[in-house]
Design an enzyme around this catalytic site. Structure first.
Site, PDB file in Angstrom:
ATOM      1  N   PHE A   1       0.852  -1.179   0.000  1.00  0.00           N
ATOM      2  CA  PHE A   1       0.000   0.000   0.000  1.00  0.00           C
ATOM      3  C   PHE A   1       0.897   1.242   0.000  1.00  0.00           C
ATOM      4  O   PHE A   1       1.867   1.299   0.751  1.00  0.00           O
ATOM      5  CB  PHE A   1      -0.874  -0.027   1.258  1.00  0.00           C
ATOM      6  CG  PHE A   1      -1.961   1.000   1.275  1.00  0.00           C
ATOM      7  CD1 PHE A   1      -3.109   0.825   0.534  1.00  0.00           C
ATOM      8  CD2 PHE A   1      -1.834   2.153   2.041  1.00  0.00           C
ATOM      9  CE1 PHE A   1      -4.120   1.771   0.557  1.00  0.00           C
ATOM     10  CE2 PHE A   1      -2.842   3.105   2.071  1.00  0.00           C
ATOM     11  CZ  PHE A   1      -3.989   2.914   1.324  1.00  0.00           C
TER      12      PHE A   1
ATOM     13  N   ARG B   1     -13.026  -4.134  -6.983  1.00  0.00           N
ATOM     14  CA  ARG B   1     -12.538  -4.861  -5.825  1.00  0.00           C
ATOM     15  C   ARG B   1     -13.698  -5.203  -4.895  1.00  0.00           C
ATOM     16  O   ARG B   1     -14.531  -4.357  -4.596  1.00  0.00           O
ATOM     17  CB  ARG B   1     -11.527  -3.966  -5.110  1.00  0.00           C
ATOM     18  CG  ARG B   1     -10.615  -4.668  -4.167  1.00  0.00           C
ATOM     19  CD  ARG B   1      -9.559  -3.707  -3.678  1.00  0.00           C
ATOM     20  NE  ARG B   1     -10.146  -2.678  -2.835  1.00  0.00           N
ATOM     21  CZ  ARG B   1      -9.556  -2.160  -1.752  1.00  0.00           C
ATOM     22  NH1 ARG B   1      -8.351  -2.565  -1.413  1.00  0.00           N
ATOM     23  NH2 ARG B   1     -10.139  -1.239  -1.041  1.00  0.00           N
TER      24      ARG B   1
ATOM     25  N   ASP C   1       2.542  -6.009   7.721  1.00  0.00           N
ATOM     26  CA  ASP C   1       1.334  -5.211   7.793  1.00  0.00           C
ATOM     27  C   ASP C   1       0.135  -6.144   7.592  1.00  0.00           C
ATOM     28  O   ASP C   1       0.036  -6.841   6.575  1.00  0.00           O
ATOM     29  CB  ASP C   1       1.368  -4.115   6.714  1.00  0.00           C
ATOM     30  CG  ASP C   1       0.225  -3.120   6.884  1.00  0.00           C
ATOM     31  OD1 ASP C   1      -0.847  -3.521   7.355  1.00  0.00           O
ATOM     32  OD2 ASP C   1       0.424  -1.942   6.527  1.00  0.00           O
TER      33      ASP C   1
ATOM     34  N   TYR D   1     -10.400  -0.755  11.133  1.00  0.00           N
ATOM     35  CA  TYR D   1     -11.638  -0.262  10.510  1.00  0.00           C
ATOM     36  C   TYR D   1     -12.013  -1.059   9.275  1.00  0.00           C
ATOM     37  O   TYR D   1     -13.058  -0.832   8.700  1.00  0.00           O
ATOM     38  CB  TYR D   1     -11.520   1.230  10.166  1.00  0.00           C
ATOM     39  CG  TYR D   1     -10.301   1.599   9.347  1.00  0.00           C
ATOM     40  CD1 TYR D   1     -10.277   1.393   7.979  1.00  0.00           C
ATOM     41  CD2 TYR D   1      -9.170   2.126   9.958  1.00  0.00           C
ATOM     42  CE1 TYR D   1      -9.146   1.705   7.238  1.00  0.00           C
ATOM     43  CE2 TYR D   1      -8.047   2.452   9.229  1.00  0.00           C
ATOM     44  CZ  TYR D   1      -8.040   2.239   7.866  1.00  0.00           C
ATOM     45  OH  TYR D   1      -6.915   2.534   7.145  1.00  0.00           O
ATOM     46  N   LYS D   2     -11.161  -2.002   8.849  1.00  0.00           N
ATOM     47  CA  LYS D   2     -11.487  -2.818   7.681  1.00  0.00           C
ATOM     48  C   LYS D   2     -12.297  -4.032   8.154  1.00  0.00           C
ATOM     49  O   LYS D   2     -13.449  -3.899   8.501  1.00  0.00           O
ATOM     50  CB  LYS D   2     -10.199  -3.174   6.930  1.00  0.00           C
ATOM     51  CG  LYS D   2      -9.582  -1.927   6.268  1.00  0.00           C
ATOM     52  CD  LYS D   2      -8.221  -2.152   5.653  1.00  0.00           C
ATOM     53  CE  LYS D   2      -7.720  -0.839   5.022  1.00  0.00           C
ATOM     54  NZ  LYS D   2      -6.273  -0.821   4.821  1.00  0.00           N
TER      55      LYS D   2
HETATM   56  C1  LIG Z   1      -5.666   0.537   4.614  1.00  0.00           C
HETATM   57  C2  LIG Z   1      -4.176   0.502   4.643  1.00  0.00           C
HETATM   58  C3  LIG Z   1      -3.421   1.574   5.191  1.00  0.00           C
HETATM   59  C4  LIG Z   1      -4.090   2.837   5.653  1.00  0.00           C
HETATM   60  O1  LIG Z   1      -3.368   3.474   6.652  1.00  0.00           O
HETATM   61  P1  LIG Z   1      -4.099   4.511   7.615  1.00  0.00           P
HETATM   62  O2  LIG Z   1      -2.992   5.188   8.317  1.00  0.00           O
HETATM   63  O3  LIG Z   1      -5.010   3.726   8.502  1.00  0.00           O
HETATM   64  O4  LIG Z   1      -4.895   5.438   6.758  1.00  0.00           O
HETATM   65  C5  LIG Z   1      -2.044   1.427   5.265  1.00  0.00           C
HETATM   66  N1  LIG Z   1      -1.427   0.301   4.818  1.00  0.00           N
HETATM   67  C6  LIG Z   1      -2.117  -0.719   4.277  1.00  0.00           C
HETATM   68  C7  LIG Z   1      -1.403  -1.933   3.810  1.00  0.00           C
HETATM   69  C8  LIG Z   1      -3.503  -0.644   4.157  1.00  0.00           C
HETATM   70  O5  LIG Z   1      -4.187  -1.634   3.595  1.00  0.00           O
END
Ligand SMILES: *Cc1c(COP(=O)(O)O)cnc(C)c1O
Length: 397
Positions: A113, A356, A184, A209-210
Site C-alpha cells: 500500500f 474490488r 502489515d 476499521y477494515k
Molecule cells: C488501509 C491501509 C493503510 C491505511 O493506513 P491509515 O494510516 O489507517 O490510513 C495502510 N497500509 C495498508 C497496507 C492498508 O491496507
C-alpha cells in the site's frame, strides 16, 4: 460451530444493500451506537477526568490489544492500540532499523500500500546518507532478501489483488540472513488466520476499521515479538510510552514491553466502538471464518467467470494464495462500480481498471453473493454503466 446466521443479524446494514466493501470500511455492529452513547454519557459525562482511572481508560489500549492478539496468533500482552496504521508502520520500521545497526536497506514490494512505502521514504530521508528503500515485484521478494537488508516490510495480503505472501517462509528466510521483519496485517486481521507467534515475525501492524468493524479512523495496532519488546527503541517517544508518564520526567525512558509503542492520549471513543464489534470477534474461530470466506469467494469467482462476460480475474485463482477479497478487471471498471453501487451492491474501484470486492462471512451468505453477481451481470449485459451519471469521478473511490 459459530452461528453465522446469528452474527449477520448483529450488524447494522442499510436495507437492500449487499456490502462487499468491508475490506475498506467494515459496517458497525448494532451495539456500536449504544456503546458509544453509554461511554459518552456514563463515563465521559458523569465521571469526567476521573474516568481515566474509574473506567479503566488508561489501560484500554492494552486491554483491547489483547483481544486483537487472539485474532492474529499473538500472546497476551504483546499488542497495543493507538494512532493510525501509517504511524504504526513508521514506528515499527524505525525500531526495526535501530535493531539492525550496520544495515541500511528496507526491502518492500510494489504490491504494498502506498502509505507504507511513503512512510519508509520519509523515514530514510530523516537518516544520514546511505539509508534506502528498495522496492521489488512481489514475486521477487524472496530472492531479494540477503545480508544487506536491515528490514523486510511487507503487507501480507495485497490490497489490490488479494495475493497472499507466505509469512512463515519469508520470515524464516529473513531471520536466517539477519533481517528484521515488519508485517502489515491491514487485510489479514479478521480476514484470515494469522500466526504471528508461530511465524516468529518481529513486528506487525494493522488497522481495525477494515475487517474488524472498528469504524472510520478506528485505532491501529502494533505487535512486537515479546523477546524484542524490551529492546525495541521507540522513535516516536511520546509521554504515554514513557515508563512513568505521570512523573513528568524531562527525559524519556521507554515503558516496559509493548507499552513503549504508545504515543499520546488514547482515542477512547474509537476504542469503545471497536470494543463493541470485538464482542462478536471474541466468539470467532479464525479457521471457521477462513472456511466460510473461501466458500464465498469461490462461489463469487465461479459465478462471475461463468455468467458475466468481459471480466478478468486479477486475484489468484487458488484460494490458498489469496486473502478474503476478489479483484476483477474490466476496461469500464469505474463506471461499472458506480452503477453497481447505485443498484445496491457496494464494492470499490482501484485505478486503473480494478473492481474490488471484500468478503466478510460474519454478515454475508451465499444468497448475497448470487444476488450480487446477478446485478453485476445485468449492469454489464444491458450496458447500464453507460449512463452518463456513472461517468462522474468521485474523490474517494
Ligand atoms: C488501509 C491501509 C493503510 C491505511 O493506513 P491509515 O494510516 O489507517 O490510513 C495502510 N497500509 C495498508 C497496507 C492498508 O491496507
Amino acid at each position: 460451530m459459530f452461528d453465522f446466521k446469528a452474527s449477520k443479524a448483529c450488524f447494522h446494514l442499510p436495507e437492500g444493500v449487499i456490502y462487499l466493501d468491508g475490506n475498506s470500511l467494515g459496517p458497525p455492529v448494532r451495539a456500536t451506537a449504544e456503546r458509544l452513547s453509554a461511554v459518552v454519557k456514563e463515563e465521559w459525562g458523569e465521571q469526567l477526568i476521573r474516568a481515566w482511572n474509574t473506567a479503566g481508560w488508561m489501560q484500554r489500549p492494552r486491554a483491547t490489544g489483547d483481544r486483537i492478539a487472539r485474532l492474529v496468533g499473538a500472546p497476551q500482552g504483546s499488542v497495543v492500540m493507538g494512532d493510525t496504521l501509517s504511524i504504526k508502520v513508521f514506528q515499527a520500521l524505525a525500531a526495526g532499523l535501530a535493531l539492525n545497526p550496520g544495515r541500511k536497506i528496507i526491502l518492500s514490494d510494489n504490491g504494498n500500500f502506498p502509505s507504507d512505502l511513503y512512510m519508509a521514504e520519509g523515514l530514510v530521508s530523516l537518516k544520514e546518507n546511505g539509508f534506502q528503500l528498495k522496492v521489488v515485484d512481489p514475486e521477487q521478494v524472496e530472492e531479494a532478501i540477503d545480508e544487506t537488508i536491515a528490514v523486510l516490510m511487507l503487507t501480507e495480503v495485497d490490497y489490490r489483488t488479494g495475493r497472499l505472501h507466505d509469512m512463515a517462509k519469508l520470515t524464516a528466510k529473513a531471520h536466517r540472513l539477519g533481517v528484521i521483519t515488519v508485517w502489515d496485517l491491514a487485510h489479514s486481521a479478521g480476514a484470515i488466520p494469522v500466526h504471528l507467534e508461530a511465524s516468529g515475525a518481529d513486528f506487525a501492524v494493522g488497522c481495525t476499521y477494515k475487517y474488524l468493524n472498528g469504524g472510520p479512523g478506528a485505532p491501529a495496532f502494533i505487535y512486537i515479538r515479546p523477546d524484542l519488546a524490551d529492546t525495541a527503541q521507540p522513535a516516536l517517544a511520546g509521554w504515554l510510552g514513557h515508563a512513568k508518564p505521570f512523573a513528568f520526567d524531562l527525559h524519556y525512558r521507554p515503558g516496559t514491553g509493548i507499552e513503549r509503542m504508545r504515543v499520546g492520549t488514547p482515542p477512547i471513543l474509537g476504542l469503545a466502538a471497536l470494543d463493541a464489534s470485538l464482542d462478536i470477534w471474541d466468539q470467532v474461530d479464525m479457521g471457521e471464518i477462513r472456511q466460510r470466506s473461501i466458500v464465498l469467494t469461490e462461489l463469487f469467482i465461479r459465478e462471475c467467470l461463468t455468467y458475466v462476460p468481459g471480466l478478468e480475474l486479477m486475484s489468484p485463482r487458488d484460494p490458498m494464495q489469496r486473502g478474503s477479497q476478489v479483484s476483477l478487471r474490466h476496461p469500464q471498471g469505474y463506471e461499472i462500480m458506480q452503477a453497481l453501487i447505485d443498484n445496491g451492491v457496494i464494492g470499490d474501484f482501484r485505478a486503473p481498471d480494478v473492481l474490488r470486492f471484500g468478503f466478510a462471512p460474519l454478515y454475508l451468505d451465499e444468497d448475497d453473493i448470487r444476488k450480487a453477481v446477478a446485478i453485476l451481470r445485468k449492469i454489464i449485459s444491458q450496458k447500464i454503466w453507460q449512463d452518463p451519471k456513472y461517468q462522474v469521478r468521485n474523490a474517494v473511490t
